[in-house]
Design a protein around this motif. Structure first.
Motif, short mmCIF file in Angstrom:
data_model
loop_
_atom_site.label_atom_id
_atom_site.label_comp_id
_atom_site.label_asym_id
_atom_site.label_seq_id
_atom_site.Cartn_x
_atom_site.Cartn_y
_atom_site.Cartn_z
N LEU A 55 0.87 -1.16 0.00
CA LEU A 55 0.00 0.00 0.00
C LEU A 55 0.91 1.22 0.00
CD1 LEU A 55 -2.63 -1.00 2.72
CD2 LEU A 55 -2.81 -1.26 0.24
N PHE A 56 0.56 2.22 -0.78
CA PHE A 56 1.43 3.38 -0.96
C PHE A 56 0.76 4.66 -0.49
CE2 PHE A 56 2.72 0.15 -3.89
CZ PHE A 56 4.10 0.21 -3.89
N LEU A 57 1.53 5.54 0.13
CA LEU A 57 1.02 6.82 0.56
C LEU A 57 1.11 7.87 -0.56
CD1 LEU A 57 2.46 6.86 4.18
CD2 LEU A 57 0.12 6.36 3.47
N GLU A 58 1.84 7.54 -1.62
CA GLU A 58 1.94 8.44 -2.76
C GLU A 58 1.65 7.65 -4.04
OE1 GLU A 58 5.51 10.73 -3.00
OE2 GLU A 58 5.11 11.74 -1.10
N ALA A 59 0.79 8.22 -4.87
CA ALA A 59 0.39 7.56 -6.11
C ALA A 59 1.59 7.35 -7.05
CB ALA A 59 -0.70 8.37 -6.81
N GLU A 60 2.51 8.30 -7.07
CA GLU A 60 3.69 8.18 -7.93
C GLU A 60 4.54 6.97 -7.56
OE1 GLU A 60 5.94 11.79 -7.87
OE2 GLU A 60 4.46 12.89 -9.05
N GLU A 61 4.64 6.70 -6.27
CA GLU A 61 5.41 5.54 -5.81
C GLU A 61 4.76 4.24 -6.29
OE1 GLU A 61 8.39 5.65 -4.27
OE2 GLU A 61 8.37 7.83 -4.23
N LEU A 62 3.43 4.19 -6.26
CA LEU A 62 2.71 3.03 -6.78
C LEU A 62 2.97 2.88 -8.27
CD1 LEU A 62 0.73 0.67 -6.85
CD2 LEU A 62 -1.13 2.34 -6.88
N ASP A 63 2.86 3.99 -9.01
CA ASP A 63 3.11 3.94 -10.46
C ASP A 63 4.51 3.40 -10.75
OD1 ASP A 63 0.59 5.03 -10.84
OD2 ASP A 63 1.33 7.06 -11.16
N ALA A 64 5.51 3.88 -10.01
CA ALA A 64 6.89 3.42 -10.20
C ALA A 64 7.02 1.93 -9.87
CB ALA A 64 7.85 4.24 -9.35
N ALA A 65 6.35 1.49 -8.81
CA ALA A 65 6.40 0.08 -8.41
C ALA A 65 5.75 -0.81 -9.47
CB ALA A 65 5.71 -0.13 -7.06
N VAL A 66 4.66 -0.34 -10.05
CA VAL A 66 3.98 -1.10 -11.11
C VAL A 66 4.90 -1.23 -12.32
CG1 VAL A 66 2.08 -1.04 -12.78
CG2 VAL A 66 1.64 -0.60 -10.36
N GLU A 67 5.59 -0.16 -12.68
CA GLU A 67 6.52 -0.21 -13.82
C GLU A 67 7.66 -1.19 -13.55
OE1 GLU A 67 6.11 0.98 -16.92
OE2 GLU A 67 4.15 1.46 -16.07
N ARG A 68 8.22 -1.16 -12.33
CA ARG A 68 9.28 -2.11 -11.97
C ARG A 68 8.76 -3.54 -12.02
NH1 ARG A 68 10.31 1.73 -8.02
NH2 ARG A 68 9.32 0.43 -6.44
N TYR A 69 7.57 -3.74 -11.51
CA TYR A 69 6.95 -5.08 -11.49
C TYR A 69 6.79 -5.62 -12.90
CZ TYR A 69 3.59 -8.70 -10.08
OH TYR A 69 2.95 -9.88 -9.85
N LYS A 70 6.37 -4.74 -13.81
CA LYS A 70 6.16 -5.16 -15.20
C LYS A 70 7.49 -5.52 -15.87
CE LYS A 70 1.87 -2.69 -16.11
NZ LYS A 70 1.24 -1.59 -16.86
N LYS A 71 8.55 -4.80 -15.53
CA LYS A 71 9.86 -5.06 -16.13
C LYS A 71 10.55 -6.28 -15.54
CE LYS A 71 10.82 -0.27 -17.33
NZ LYS A 71 11.57 0.92 -16.98
N ASP A 72 10.44 -6.43 -14.22
CA ASP A 72 11.10 -7.53 -13.51
C ASP A 72 10.26 -8.80 -13.57
OD1 ASP A 72 12.97 -5.64 -12.85
OD2 ASP A 72 12.30 -5.40 -10.79
N GLY A 73 10.82 -9.82 -14.12
CA GLY A 73 10.16 -11.12 -14.09
C GLY A 73 9.02 -11.30 -15.06
N GLY A 74 8.70 -10.30 -15.86
CA GLY A 74 7.68 -10.45 -16.89
C GLY A 74 6.29 -10.80 -16.39
#
Length: 124
Positions: A55-74
């Motif tokens: 859970l994120f307190l900032e929307a930008e941090e969630l967006d960045a985490a989603v991008e990393r998730y998509k790149k890492d491990g497919g």
């Protein structure tokens, strides 16, 4: 928003104007709760061999985490069609405290990078 810590001490958390605006956009109307928390269903990380639900307190941090998730491990296809969701921080804390769902024990709050940087600077 006002909260009470484990020792009974009171504390306040104030969301950034940007976070309230983003929460309002996501909800399609004015976010009227105190502190928004952002998450995406299906997003989970492996931390020390355990699956955790962020859970994120900032929307930008969630967006960045989603991008990393998509790149890492497919695994990005698992998030296909999923939308960012908004919760109220204090209602979420109350629910986590009273639920018996074992998944709730693996919910992790992620502070903003800026907050972590400030903490690091203060601890030097």
């Amino acid at each position: 928003g006002r909260g009470v810590g484990r020792g009974g001490e009171e504390f306040e958390i104030f969301p950034g104007e940007r976070e309230v605006k983003k929460a309002s956009e996501i909800m399609g109307g004015q976010f009227t709760s105190k502190v928004p928390v952002f998450y995406m269903e299906g997003l989970a990380f492996q931390v020390n061999g355990e699956l955790v639900y962020p859970l994120f307190l900032e929307a930008e941090e969630l967006d960045a985490a989603v991008e990393r998730y998509k790149k890492d491990g497919g695994k990005g296809d698992m998030l296909e069609g999923k939308k960012v969701q908004v919760l109220d921080l204090f209602l979420t804390l109350q629910e986590l405290k009273k639920t018996t769902d074992p998944k709730a024990q693996r919910v992790v709050f992620y502070p903003s990078k800026a907050s972590l940087d400030k903490l690091r600077a203060l601890s030097k």
